[in-house]
Scaffold this active site. Structure first.
Site, PDB file in Angstrom:
ATOM      1  N   CYS A 192       0.618  -1.269   0.149  1.00 18.74           N
ATOM      2  CA  CYS A 192      -0.076  -0.160   0.020  1.00 18.74           C
ATOM      3  C   CYS A 192       0.814   1.138   0.061  1.00 18.74           C
ATOM      4  O   CYS A 192       0.565   2.349  -0.768  1.00 18.74           O
ATOM      5  CB  CYS A 192      -0.952   0.034   0.984  1.00 18.74           C
ATOM      6  SG  CYS A 192      -2.528  -0.946   1.099  1.00 18.74           S
ATOM      7  N   CYS A 196      -8.327  -2.847  -4.404  1.00 17.03           N
ATOM      8  CA  CYS A 196      -7.322  -3.649  -5.373  1.00 17.03           C
ATOM      9  C   CYS A 196      -7.985  -4.993  -5.232  1.00 17.03           C
ATOM     10  O   CYS A 196      -8.473  -5.652  -4.212  1.00 17.03           O
ATOM     11  CB  CYS A 196      -6.149  -3.552  -4.751  1.00 17.03           C
ATOM     12  SG  CYS A 196      -5.057  -2.129  -5.066  1.00 17.03           S
ATOM     13  N   CYS A 231      -7.234  -7.718  -2.591  1.00 14.73           N
ATOM     14  CA  CYS A 231      -7.273  -7.524  -1.100  1.00 14.73           C
ATOM     15  C   CYS A 231      -8.925  -7.189  -0.923  1.00 14.73           C
ATOM     16  O   CYS A 231      -9.218  -6.267   0.112  1.00 14.73           O
ATOM     17  CB  CYS A 231      -6.390  -6.373  -0.647  1.00 14.73           C
ATOM     18  SG  CYS A 231      -4.708  -6.538  -0.758  1.00 14.73           S
ATOM     19  N   CYS A 260      -5.423   1.663   4.268  1.00 13.23           N
ATOM     20  CA  CYS A 260      -4.447   1.508   3.109  1.00 13.23           C
ATOM     21  C   CYS A 260      -3.270   2.524   3.555  1.00 13.23           C
ATOM     22  O   CYS A 260      -2.037   2.423   3.114  1.00 13.23           O
ATOM     23  CB  CYS A 260      -4.699   1.569   1.929  1.00 13.23           C
ATOM     24  SG  CYS A 260      -5.639   3.263   1.427  1.00 13.23           S
TER      25      CYS A 260
END
Ligand code: SF4
Length: 236
Positions: free
Chosen positions: A116, A196, A199, A222
Site C-alpha cells: 500500500c 484492489c 485485497c 491503506c
C-alpha cells in the site's frame, strides 16, 4: 500551495462544522479553499454519491484517482461511466512509478503495508503537495478506524474533509435511488467496499462494508487517509 497556518482545521471546523454534504462542499470549494482543494476517489461501491455532490458544486474540481495497477477492470470502466454521467472534467489519474511497481510486484501476498505504501501512499503524497485540503468519502458508519471521524480534520499539514462522515448506509442508498446513480458493477456480487482485487472480497449480509477489505489480515486502512508518510513526502 500556500503554507497552512497552524489551527486552520480547527478554525474551519468552528465555522463550518455544522455543515455536511453539498453545503459543506460549497462553502469550502467556492470559499476559503478555492483552488486548493481536491477530492480523492476510489470509484468504488459508494463513490458516486460524493462525486455527484462535487459535480453539482463544481464539475472542474480536481478528482484524484489512484490507479494502483491492481484495480478491478470493472472499477476502471466504472470510472469512465461516472465521469461521463456526472460531467466531471478534471480527473487526475495518479499511478506509482515504474520503480515502485517493480518493487511492489506481488507484495500484497505477504507485506500489505509495504504494498500500500508503494502503490498508494507515495503516489498520492506526490500529487497532494499541490493542495491544502483533500475531500474523501469516509463515513463513521464504515466502523473500524472511521467510527469517530469528523467532517473536518487536521491531517498533519493537510486538511481532511469528509462531507459524508455523518451519513448512514440508508442515506447513501437513498441518494443512489433519488439521483438515479449507476452502481459499481461488483455491488450486485456483494462487494460493498472495493479497492484492489487481491485485497477485496464480497461480504455476507449483515457484515460491515469494509469487512471485505484485507480480510484475514490485521489491517483496515491503506494509509492514504492517515498519510503515514507525512505531508512533505519525506523519503518519497
Ligand atoms: S490494497 Fe492490496 S494490492 Fe492494493 S496496494 Fe494495498 S496491499 Fe497492494
Amino acid at each position: 500551495m500556500s503554507a497552512l497556518e497552524q489551527g486552520t482545521a480547527q478554525r474551519l471546523r468552528a465555522l463550518f462544522g455544522h455543515l455536511d454534504g453539498k453545503d459543506l462542499l460549497e462553502a469550502l470549494i467556492h470559499g476559503e479553499l478555492r483552488g486548493r482543494i481536491a477530492v480523492t476517489s476510489s470509484f468504488g461501491a459508494e463513490s458516486a454519491v460524493l462525486l455527484d455532490l462535487v459535480a453539482a458544486v463544481d464539475p472542474a474540481t480536481p478528482v484524484i484517482f489512484l490507479d494502483t495497477g491492481e484495480l478491478f477492470d470493472e472499477t476502471l470502466a466504472y470510472r469512465y461511466q461516472i465521469e461521463r454521467r456526472l460531467g466531471l472534467t478534471n480527473i487526475m489519474v495518479v499511478r506509482p512509478t515504474e520503480a515502485e511497481l517493480a518493487e511492489a510486484e506481488d507484495l500484497w501476498r505477504d507485506d500489505v503495508d509495504r504494498c500500500c505504501e508503494l502503490r498508494k501512499v507515495r503516489p498520492l503524497a506526490r500529487v497532494t503537495r499541490a493542495f491544502d485540503a483533500l475531500v474523501d468519502g469516509r463515513k463513521r458508519a464504515h466502523g473500524f478506524e472511521r467510527q469517530d471521524i469528523s467532517t473536518i480534520e487536521d491531517g498533519a499539514g493537510i486538511i481532511k474533509i469528509s462531507p459524508l462522515a455523518n451519513w448512514s448506509a440508508e442515506r447513501i442508498e437513498r441518494s443512489f435511488a433519488e439521483r438515479g446513480l449507476p452502481r459499481h458493477p461488483l455491488v450486485e456480487q456483494n462487494y460493498r467496499s472495493i479497492g484492489c482485487w487481491p485485497c477485496t472480497r464480497p461480504v455476507e449480509p449483515g457484515q460491515p462494508a469494509r469487512a471485505g477489505r484485507w480480510a484475514g489480515v490485521a489491517k483496515s486502512e491503506c494509509g492514504i487517509h492517515t498519510l503515514v508518510l507525512g505531508r512533505d513526502g519525506a523519503g518519497i
